[in-house]
Design an enzyme around this catalytic site. Structure first.
Site: not given
Lengths: 325, 347
Positions: A60, A129
């Site tokens: 990321e 999530h």
């Protein structure tokens, strides 16, 4: 106008921007051949090729750092972080580099990029999530933070984000990716930043929300309507820049306010809205401002429906605020 | 000094002048901080050959993505001394508008990206810049500058990995100066060398004597040719030594021995280049004295000019956060200006 889902709105915005401007580049994990794990970038690889839709290594900080570098060299990168829960390795790049580049260079190096990422709960995603951590970004000067709740806004706000001059954190409510449907305007139909949307008009209580909480709040408003309470639901759309007039105007009209978000209450964005109301229209208030939010725990798995503000919990909050004297 | 020196005489003389200028500027930078005239300084003393060697081997269109210890690179690129000292003073003439600690300068016209303080973040930025250059069809390289400490950072790994996978024109220029504040190189990694790290990313890593101008210059030239030919990135480890403290806030006597510093003093990069030039009879003592005097004078003039400039005007505090003005910030600006007017705040 065509009927579409929220994620189709995202996809259309990307396709239109890429067709319009060769400087628009999409990059991220699984965004190319696979079309994104949620299919947000579906078909782009085939249409625009691997130079403009880049499948990146699993990193990321790498994705965001690459995007910032590309922006410094004049491109308009749109980076995807697969889940907001995985954005933290890139936090240093976002906060130390993207947010500060324009300022620290005296305006020499603006770093315009869009970081798209699905956020929020309600999909049985557990701790990692499901989270909503928009306040980490709204409290960092130099970042814009945008959260659509309808297909037309997903398209229009993303188009505005891609052609904006500053770094934009674009948070997509994955819970309603496919359940939020609506008309999509044709072409490059941009929605301006800093203009809230009245999702439902009302005169008794103002309800402020964004993203996946907007349809929940509209449903809650429909519930309390049967009791004779007319709640006004305001979809903030952009947290930075915030539409101060829409917030103050609505509270001056109703005298009562409820703020709803999925994120934990303590130090959440709702605190900013509450303080804004206290600072700017305290004397219009007939009742304390109420926050209906996620609880101050990590995000749960089995009990997520009890954790997230439900229609009933929001309706209860509106009812209490409407009846408080 | 590398004996197979086919580097032109003019380049070597220019390098000698730049290295001498860099050291003069650097020594004054430290002294200005000691005298309380500037707030902070990050000296590069001892690293002149590595910095000027790399800087001069690049094309002016190549992108420099520096850390905060790169005055030799900035001067080799041609950034005016006055620009640098205006930044050290954070004055009204500073193109950064006084927003950063000294040594974090940048200048778009010179493709010299404004530095930040976190270690290593610039490494992946350089890969992104290179990706954009390739996309635009520009035949240029991107060069991130970093030290031995940064090779342990997340963004070193990300930058190396992305540049390798995407075959980007990047020269990863590592100045291994022996120390990351108090941590010696051998405690930073068990890797036999820093250059060896390139192996795992699938491109060459080269270790060079960072105190040998010609060795650095040639290594960078070679890496640049590779990159421009589409053959991908190179990691260069220039082995050198930080003669001074990490910054003016650091006291190296707490963690390293004087003997180590003394052994490196014997390998001074400017003296080595000077001896080479004298042996070739390309310069004499009078010529050296002249360069030393001229560079000191240049630095003095830059300081005098910088000290004449006032601080940035207070309202610039609120500029450049965003491209457009936004309401919350403009309200703060108005309140701030009101407090100034009332004397509650004093500029």
């Amino acid at each position: 106008m065509t009927e579409a889902t929220l994620i189709q709105g995202v996809n259309q915005a990307l396709r239109i921007a890429m067709a319009k401007d060769p400087d628009v580049i999409v990059l991220g994990e699984d965004v190319g051949v696979n079309g994104g794990v949620f299919r947000a970038t579906d078909g782009l690889y085939k249409e625009f090729g691997e130079k403009r839709v880049i499948d990146t290594p699993l990193s990321e900080n790498g994705i965001v750092g690459m995007a910032i570098g590309m922006a410094l060299q004049g491109l308009k990168p749109v980076a995807e972080i697969q889940f907001m829960d995985f954005i933290y390795p890139a936090f240093d790049q976002i906060v130390s580099e993207a947010a500060k580049f324009r300022y620290r260079s005296g305006g020499e190096f603006p770093s315009h990029l869009v970081i798209r990422t699905p956020y929020g709960g309600g999909i049985k995603g557990g701790l990692y999530h499901s989270q909503s951590t928009e306040q980490l970004f709204t409290s960092t000067p130099g970042l814009k933070v945008v959260i659509p709740s309808t297909p037309a806004d997903a398209k229009g706000l993303l188009l505005t984000a891609i052609f904006d001059e500053d770094p934009v954190i674009f948070l997509e409510p994955k819970r309603i990716y496919r359940t939020a449907t609506g008309e999509l305007p044709e072409g490059d139909a941009r929605v301006p930043f800093g203009k809230a949307r009245i999702a439902k008009e009302g005169s008794d209580v103002s309800v402020f929300a964004y993203g996946a909480m907007v349809p929940q709040c509209v449903q809650a408003a429909n519930v309390v309507e049967k009791m004779g309470i007319h709640a006004e639901v305001i979809d903030l759309r952009t947290l930075v820049p915030i539409d101060v007039d829409a917030i103050v105007g609505s509270v001056e009209k109703t005298g009562r306010a409820v703020v709803v978000h999925e994120a934990p209450k303590f130090s959440g964005f709702g605190a900013e809205i509450s303080a804004m109301i206290a600072e700017r229209c305290l004397y219009s208030l007939k009742a304390p401002v109420l926050r209906v939010t996620g609880y101050d725990t990590p995000f749960p798995y089995t009990l997520e429906n009890l954790y997230l503000p439900s229609v009933d919990r929001i309706a209860r909050g509106i009812e209490r605020t409407a009846s408080a004297t | 000094m590398s004996e197979d020196a086919d580097v032109p005489k003019e380049t070597l003389l220019r390098a000698f002048r730049l290295m001498t200028l860099g050291r003069a500027a650097d020594e004054r930078g430290v002294n200005l901080q000691r005298q309380g005239r500037i707030g902070f300084y990050v000296p590069m003393n001892g690293q002149e050959a590595a910095q000027v060697g790399c800087g001069l081997a690049l094309d002016p269109k190549d992108w420099i993505v520096p850390a905060y210890r790169e005055i030799g690179v900035a001067l080799a690129r041609g950034i005016p001394l006055k620009t640098l000292f205006d930044q050290f003073y954070g004055n009204a003439a500073d193109i950064l508008k006084g927003r950063q600690m000294p040594c974090h300068y940048g200048y778009r016209a010179f493709r010299y990206v404004t530095a930040s303080s976190p270690v290593g973040t610039q490494i992946i930025l350089a890969a992104g810049i290179a990706q954009a250059s390739v996309y635009k069809g520009e035949k240029v390289v991107s060069v991130p500058f970093f030290g031995d400490g940064a090779t342990s950072s997340n963004d070193f790994h990300a930058g190396m990995n992305f540049a390798g996978v995407l075959n980007l024109p990047v020269i990863f220029f590592c100045q291994n100066n022996g120390w990351a504040i108090s941590l010696p190189r051998e405690k930073q990694t068990r890797s036999a060398s820093l250059a060896a790290k390139a192996d795992a990313y699938g491109f060459p890593g080269v270790q060079v004597d960072g105190n040998d101008f010609i060795a650095v210059y040639r290594a960078v030239q070679e890496a640049r040719q590779r990159a421009i030919a589409g053959k991908g990135p190179t990691l260069i480890e220039a082995v050198t030594f930080r003669m001074g403290p990490h910054s003016t806030s650091d006291d190296p006597s707490r963690y390293r021995k004087q003997e180590e510093v003394a052994s490196w003093r014997a390998k001074d990069p400017i003296e080595h280049l000077r001896d080479f030039l004298v042996a070739k009879k390309w310069i004499d003592e009078a010529g050296i004295d002249k360069i030393e005097e001229e560079t000191k004078q240049q630095v003095q003039e830059a300081i005098e000019a910088a000290e004449k400039s006032p601080p940035p005007s207070p309202e610039t505090l609120f500029d450049d956060v965003f491209h457009d003005r936004w309401r919350i910030l403009e309200e703060e600006r108005s309140e701030f200006m009101e407090l100034l007017k009332e004397g509650v705040l004093r500029a």
